[in-house]
Design a protein around this motif. Structure first.
Motif, PDB file in Angstrom:
ATOM      1  N   ARG A 114       0.874  -1.179   0.000  1.00  0.00           N
ATOM      2  CA  ARG A 114       0.000   0.000   0.000  1.00  0.00           C
ATOM      3  C   ARG A 114       0.907   1.224   0.000  1.00  0.00           C
ATOM      4  O   ARG A 114       1.602   1.506   0.971  1.00  0.00           O
ATOM      5  CB  ARG A 114      -0.908   0.015   1.224  1.00  0.00           C
ATOM      6  CG  ARG A 114      -1.853   1.210   1.264  1.00  0.00           C
ATOM      7  CD  ARG A 114      -2.749   1.177   2.494  1.00  0.00           C
ATOM      8  NE  ARG A 114      -3.707   2.271   2.467  1.00  0.00           N
ATOM      9  CZ  ARG A 114      -4.626   2.497   3.421  1.00  0.00           C
ATOM     10  NH1 ARG A 114      -4.677   1.674   4.479  1.00  0.00           N
ATOM     11  NH2 ARG A 114      -5.468   3.506   3.322  1.00  0.00           N
ATOM     12  N   ARG A 115       0.898   1.960  -1.084  1.00  0.00           N
ATOM     13  CA  ARG A 115       1.811   3.076  -1.246  1.00  0.00           C
ATOM     14  C   ARG A 115       1.509   4.222  -0.286  1.00  0.00           C
ATOM     15  O   ARG A 115       0.364   4.654  -0.166  1.00  0.00           O
ATOM     16  CB  ARG A 115       1.765   3.584  -2.690  1.00  0.00           C
ATOM     17  CG  ARG A 115       2.395   2.637  -3.688  1.00  0.00           C
ATOM     18  CD  ARG A 115       2.128   3.055  -5.127  1.00  0.00           C
ATOM     19  NE  ARG A 115       0.728   2.835  -5.495  1.00  0.00           N
ATOM     20  CZ  ARG A 115       0.233   3.063  -6.711  1.00  0.00           C
ATOM     21  NH1 ARG A 115       1.038   3.542  -7.663  1.00  0.00           N
ATOM     22  NH2 ARG A 115      -1.033   2.826  -6.975  1.00  0.00           N
ATOM     23  N   ARG A 116       2.558   4.683   0.388  1.00  0.00           N
ATOM     24  CA  ARG A 116       2.475   5.842   1.280  1.00  0.00           C
ATOM     25  C   ARG A 116       3.424   6.906   0.732  1.00  0.00           C
ATOM     26  O   ARG A 116       4.635   6.839   0.920  1.00  0.00           O
ATOM     27  CB  ARG A 116       2.881   5.448   2.700  1.00  0.00           C
ATOM     28  CG  ARG A 116       1.935   4.436   3.355  1.00  0.00           C
ATOM     29  CD  ARG A 116       0.536   4.985   3.518  1.00  0.00           C
ATOM     30  NE  ARG A 116      -0.285   4.154   4.403  1.00  0.00           N
ATOM     31  CZ  ARG A 116      -1.537   4.424   4.731  1.00  0.00           C
ATOM     32  NH1 ARG A 116      -2.136   5.516   4.233  1.00  0.00           N
ATOM     33  NH2 ARG A 116      -2.210   3.626   5.532  1.00  0.00           N
ATOM     34  N   PRO A 117       2.906   7.897   0.011  1.00  0.00           N
ATOM     35  CA  PRO A 117       3.776   8.883  -0.645  1.00  0.00           C
ATOM     36  C   PRO A 117       4.541   9.746   0.341  1.00  0.00           C
ATOM     37  O   PRO A 117       4.011  10.150   1.383  1.00  0.00           O
ATOM     38  CB  PRO A 117       2.785   9.711  -1.473  1.00  0.00           C
ATOM     39  CG  PRO A 117       1.467   9.535  -0.787  1.00  0.00           C
ATOM     40  CD  PRO A 117       1.471   8.153  -0.237  1.00  0.00           C
ATOM     41  N   VAL A 118       5.802  10.018   0.010  1.00  0.00           N
ATOM     42  CA  VAL A 118       6.631  10.860   0.871  1.00  0.00           C
ATOM     43  C   VAL A 118       6.276  12.336   0.704  1.00  0.00           C
ATOM     44  O   VAL A 118       6.551  13.154   1.585  1.00  0.00           O
ATOM     45  CB  VAL A 118       8.126  10.641   0.573  1.00  0.00           C
ATOM     46  CG1 VAL A 118       8.524   9.207   0.865  1.00  0.00           C
ATOM     47  CG2 VAL A 118       8.454  10.989  -0.893  1.00  0.00           C
ATOM     48  N   ASN A 119       5.682  12.701  -0.429  1.00  0.00           N
ATOM     49  CA  ASN A 119       5.207  14.055  -0.656  1.00  0.00           C
ATOM     50  C   ASN A 119       4.165  14.035  -1.770  1.00  0.00           C
ATOM     51  O   ASN A 119       3.934  13.000  -2.399  1.00  0.00           O
ATOM     52  CB  ASN A 119       6.373  15.008  -0.995  1.00  0.00           C
ATOM     53  CG  ASN A 119       7.180  14.527  -2.191  1.00  0.00           C
ATOM     54  OD1 ASN A 119       6.636  14.110  -3.216  1.00  0.00           O
ATOM     55  ND2 ASN A 119       8.519  14.576  -2.072  1.00  0.00           N
ATOM     56  N   HIS A 120       3.534  15.177  -2.024  1.00  0.00           N
ATOM     57  CA  HIS A 120       2.446  15.212  -3.005  1.00  0.00           C
ATOM     58  C   HIS A 120       2.948  15.012  -4.432  1.00  0.00           C
ATOM     59  O   HIS A 120       2.179  14.647  -5.317  1.00  0.00           O
ATOM     60  CB  HIS A 120       1.692  16.543  -2.901  1.00  0.00           C
ATOM     61  CG  HIS A 120       2.477  17.733  -3.365  1.00  0.00           C
ATOM     62  ND1 HIS A 120       3.400  18.378  -2.550  1.00  0.00           N
ATOM     63  CD2 HIS A 120       2.490  18.401  -4.555  1.00  0.00           C
ATOM     64  CE1 HIS A 120       3.932  19.386  -3.216  1.00  0.00           C
ATOM     65  NE2 HIS A 120       3.415  19.426  -4.433  1.00  0.00           N
ATOM     66  N   GLN A 121       4.238  15.245  -4.659  1.00  0.00           N
ATOM     67  CA  GLN A 121       4.787  15.059  -5.995  1.00  0.00           C
ATOM     68  C   GLN A 121       4.946  13.580  -6.350  1.00  0.00           C
ATOM     69  O   GLN A 121       4.989  13.224  -7.520  1.00  0.00           O
ATOM     70  CB  GLN A 121       6.146  15.762  -6.104  1.00  0.00           C
ATOM     71  CG  GLN A 121       6.061  17.281  -5.982  1.00  0.00           C
ATOM     72  CD  GLN A 121       7.424  17.935  -6.018  1.00  0.00           C
ATOM     73  OE1 GLN A 121       8.418  17.342  -5.587  1.00  0.00           O
ATOM     74  NE2 GLN A 121       7.484  19.156  -6.527  1.00  0.00           N
ATOM     75  N   ALA A 122       5.050  12.742  -5.334  1.00  0.00           N
ATOM     76  CA  ALA A 122       5.262  11.319  -5.577  1.00  0.00           C
ATOM     77  C   ALA A 122       4.049  10.667  -6.226  1.00  0.00           C
ATOM     78  O   ALA A 122       4.178   9.757  -7.049  1.00  0.00           O
ATOM     79  CB  ALA A 122       5.599  10.608  -4.263  1.00  0.00           C
ATOM     80  N   TRP A 123       2.868  11.150  -5.849  1.00  0.00           N
ATOM     81  CA  TRP A 123       1.639  10.510  -6.325  1.00  0.00           C
ATOM     82  C   TRP A 123       0.619  11.593  -6.651  1.00  0.00           C
ATOM     83  O   TRP A 123      -0.102  12.053  -5.774  1.00  0.00           O
ATOM     84  CB  TRP A 123       1.091   9.576  -5.254  1.00  0.00           C
ATOM     85  CG  TRP A 123       0.132   8.532  -5.759  1.00  0.00           C
ATOM     86  CD1 TRP A 123      -0.350   8.391  -7.019  1.00  0.00           C
ATOM     87  CD2 TRP A 123      -0.446   7.473  -4.993  1.00  0.00           C
ATOM     88  NE1 TRP A 123      -1.201   7.321  -7.098  1.00  0.00           N
ATOM     89  CE2 TRP A 123      -1.268   6.734  -5.873  1.00  0.00           C
ATOM     90  CE3 TRP A 123      -0.352   7.083  -3.662  1.00  0.00           C
ATOM     91  CZ2 TRP A 123      -2.008   5.620  -5.449  1.00  0.00           C
ATOM     92  CZ3 TRP A 123      -1.082   5.982  -3.245  1.00  0.00           C
ATOM     93  CH2 TRP A 123      -1.893   5.259  -4.124  1.00  0.00           C
ATOM     94  N   PRO A 124       0.550  12.014  -7.916  1.00  0.00           N
ATOM     95  CA  PRO A 124      -0.374  13.076  -8.310  1.00  0.00           C
ATOM     96  C   PRO A 124      -1.814  12.766  -7.907  1.00  0.00           C
ATOM     97  O   PRO A 124      -2.225  11.602  -7.877  1.00  0.00           O
ATOM     98  CB  PRO A 124      -0.228  13.125  -9.835  1.00  0.00           C
ATOM     99  CG  PRO A 124       1.148  12.600 -10.084  1.00  0.00           C
ATOM    100  CD  PRO A 124       1.352  11.526  -9.052  1.00  0.00           C
ATOM    101  N   LEU A 125      -2.569  13.803  -7.598  1.00  0.00           N
ATOM    102  CA  LEU A 125      -3.928  13.639  -7.093  1.00  0.00           C
ATOM    103  C   LEU A 125      -4.813  12.854  -8.052  1.00  0.00           C
ATOM    104  O   LEU A 125      -5.584  11.983  -7.630  1.00  0.00           O
ATOM    105  CB  LEU A 125      -4.546  15.020  -6.826  1.00  0.00           C
ATOM    106  CG  LEU A 125      -5.969  15.009  -6.267  1.00  0.00           C
ATOM    107  CD1 LEU A 125      -6.019  14.296  -4.926  1.00  0.00           C
ATOM    108  CD2 LEU A 125      -6.484  16.445  -6.138  1.00  0.00           C
ATOM    109  N   HIS A 126      -4.708  13.118  -9.363  1.00  0.00           N
ATOM    110  CA  HIS A 126      -5.582  12.433 -10.315  1.00  0.00           C
ATOM    111  C   HIS A 126      -5.332  10.932 -10.319  1.00  0.00           C
ATOM    112  O   HIS A 126      -6.262  10.127 -10.434  1.00  0.00           O
ATOM    113  CB  HIS A 126      -5.413  13.015 -11.729  1.00  0.00           C
ATOM    114  CG  HIS A 126      -4.006  12.969 -12.258  1.00  0.00           C
ATOM    115  ND1 HIS A 126      -3.435  11.843 -12.796  1.00  0.00           N
ATOM    116  CD2 HIS A 126      -3.053  13.938 -12.329  1.00  0.00           C
ATOM    117  CE1 HIS A 126      -2.196  12.103 -13.182  1.00  0.00           C
ATOM    118  NE2 HIS A 126      -1.929  13.370 -12.912  1.00  0.00           N
ATOM    119  N   SER A 127      -4.078  10.540 -10.160  1.00  0.00           N
ATOM    120  CA  SER A 127      -3.751   9.119 -10.122  1.00  0.00           C
ATOM    121  C   SER A 127      -4.203   8.476  -8.815  1.00  0.00           C
ATOM    122  O   SER A 127      -4.734   7.359  -8.794  1.00  0.00           O
ATOM    123  CB  SER A 127      -2.249   8.929 -10.316  1.00  0.00           C
ATOM    124  OG  SER A 127      -1.904   7.561 -10.246  1.00  0.00           O
TER     125      SER A 127
END
Length: 237
Positions: A114-127
């Motif tokens: 289960r991916r836990r992004p380190v910042n908002h750039q790691a996982w764009p909101l739309h994705s």
């Protein structure tokens, strides 16, 4: 006393790649020593296969484009009992694979990250929103206890192949989860680190178009499998 989160069992890590020559070296060097890297070159034009060979990886060439096509050919080429997967873009910490492998060695049929992004750039909101929507549907309609459909997972090779997954595109992980749930598999979800990719642009989350194409494939697989279940359900008299 050993670390319960680590696994001493040997496993193969399948790394589907298309033009990941820039990020692959750091990923391979960071892999735990008990994981043998098998790179599936899925039509790269940047020398990915040559870089993987120089790094000591087993290299499989799969000319049929598609994430599912690459992963399945890699799993088929493995000769270890347990197989795991990770993307070649450097967005995930390969050390997290040891906990997934350990979970399977301890009895889980499938361990997923289960991916836990380190910042908002790691996982764009739309994705992220598209993934959460599909995961919610999997929980509610198929009772699969997951919150993400990310690319890091581990399972026993023979059982994985026996599921008979057919999707060759982005729908592969969704079909895997549905089939595993229908088969009564014990599925374990573990948090993993998710960071910005180290090279190039993501084929999926890097653009709205990529996310929409992946979500389309996810939904197509779900609808097909749900229709199949409905058509085979006994009619009440």
């Amino acid at each position: 006393m050993g670390n319960p989160g680590k696994s001493s069992i040997s496993a193969t890590v399948v790394i589907p790649c298309r033009d990941e020559a820039e990020s692959l070296p750091a990923l391979i060097r960071a892999l735990p020593p008990d994981l043998h890297p098998l790179v599936v070159d899925n039509g790269s034009t940047d020398g990915t296969a040559e870089v993987a060979t120089e790094l000591g990886c087993t290299v499989v060439h799969q000319p049929i484009p598609g994430y599912g096509s690459a992963v399945n050919s890699g799993v088929e080429a493995c000769d270890t009992e347990i197989v795991c997967t990770i993307d070649g873009d450097g967005s995930m910490d390969p050390d997290d694979l040891t906990r997934l492998v350990a979970a399977v060695a301890a009895g889980a049929d499938l361990a997923v990250g289960r991916r836990r992004p380190v910042n908002h750039q790691a996982w764009p909101l739309h994705s992220r929103l598209g993934t959460q929507w599909i995961a919610r549907r999997l929980r509610r309609r198929h009772r699969v206890p997951i919150h993400d459909i990310g690319p890091m997972r581990a399972a026993r090779r023979n059982r994985l192949l026996a599921l008979g997954i057919t999707d060759q595109r982005f729908g592969y992980p969704v079909e895997l989860l549905v089939r595993a749930g229908d088969a009564g598999w014990q599925i374990t979800e573990l948090d993993i680190t998710y960071r910005p990719r180290s090279g190039g642009r993501s084929k999926v989350s890097g653009s709205l178009k990529g996310t929409l194409l992946a979500t389309r494939d996810f939904l197509s697989v779900l609808r097909e499998m749900e229709e199949r279940c409905t058509s085979t359900r006994p009619r009440q008299s």
